[in-house]
Design a protein around this motif. Structure first.
Motif, short mmCIF file in Angstrom:
data_model
loop_
_atom_site.label_atom_id
_atom_site.label_comp_id
_atom_site.label_asym_id
_atom_site.label_seq_id
_atom_site.Cartn_x
_atom_site.Cartn_y
_atom_site.Cartn_z
N GLY A 1 0.72 -1.27 0.05
CA GLY A 1 0.01 -0.05 -0.11
C GLY A 1 0.72 1.22 0.00
N PHE A 2 2.27 1.08 -0.17
CA PHE A 2 2.91 2.37 -0.07
C PHE A 2 2.54 3.34 -1.36
CE2 PHE A 2 7.09 4.76 -0.84
CZ PHE A 2 7.20 5.15 0.66
N TYR A 3 2.52 4.67 -0.84
CA TYR A 3 1.90 5.22 -2.25
C TYR A 3 3.24 6.05 -2.94
CZ TYR A 3 -1.16 8.64 -4.27
OH TYR A 3 -2.13 9.32 -5.53
N HIS A 4 3.26 5.63 -4.01
CA HIS A 4 4.30 5.97 -5.26
C HIS A 4 4.13 5.35 -6.45
CE1 HIS A 4 8.12 6.68 -7.08
NE2 HIS A 4 8.46 7.60 -6.13
N PRO A 5 4.30 6.37 -7.35
CA PRO A 5 3.88 5.89 -8.73
C PRO A 5 4.73 4.66 -9.47
CG PRO A 5 4.38 8.24 -8.74
CD PRO A 5 4.75 7.91 -7.68
N ASN A 6 6.07 4.26 -8.66
CA ASN A 6 6.46 3.31 -9.14
C ASN A 6 7.03 2.07 -8.09
OD1 ASN A 6 8.55 5.94 -10.38
ND2 ASN A 6 7.65 4.66 -11.81
#
Length: 162
Positions: free
Chosen positions: A82-87
């Motif tokens: 669930g870590f929020y980052h595009p990559n």
């Protein structure tokens, strides 16, 4: 058997090099096995956000899993799910060319280079390699909303002494 020894020797050398010389604010260490010994194939690590970025004043946790074929194949590097980052995939797996054996992985790439690469990716996402559609969409279409989400996430991982 020789392949296994090569992998173990390489990981032990990586650990020795890391303990001697690693970037300030980072940590990386093997997890403990159930019997209390070190599990050299599974590590915990932390990456500080770069100063003067949205990611600053926090340390982001990672797990590093070295495959049986290491160093021929790259380790799997993961943030919490669930870590929020595009990559970063929803599973937490980092999408980075130096961690992809089809792209830029080379057996000579060190643990230090991997973690510095992941730190760089935090603040400079690659919009051409999206791994998480919602984060990618906000990053490319609504930077203000994206930055708000990153600030919220940063608070969750904030360093208590800062």
């Amino acid at each position: 058997m020789a392949e296994r020894n090569l992998r173990t020797e390489r990981i032990q050398q990586e650990r020795k090099n890391w303990r001697k010389d690693h970037p300030f604010g980072f940590y990386a260490k093997p997890m403990k096995a159930p019997d209390g010994s070190l599990d050299l194939l599974n590590w915990t690590a932390g990456i500080p956000g770069k100063s003067n970025t949205l990611w600053d004043n926090a340390t982001y946790p990672l797990t590093i899993i070295f495959p049986e074929e290491y160093p021929a194949k790259p380790p799997k590097v993961k943030f919490p799910a669930g870590f929020y980052h595009p990559n970063v995939y929803p599973s937490g797996t980092v999408c980075l060319s130096i961690l992809n054996e089809e792209q830029d992985w080379r057996p000579a790439i060190s643990l230090k280079q991997i973690l510095l690469g992941v730190q760089e990716l935090l603040n400079t996402p690659n919009p051409d390699s999206p791994a998480q559609e919602p984060a990618w969409r906000l990053y490319t279409k609504d930077r203000v909303a994206y930055e708000k989400k990153i600030r919220e996430q940063t608070k969750r991982y904030a360093n208590p002494d800062k």
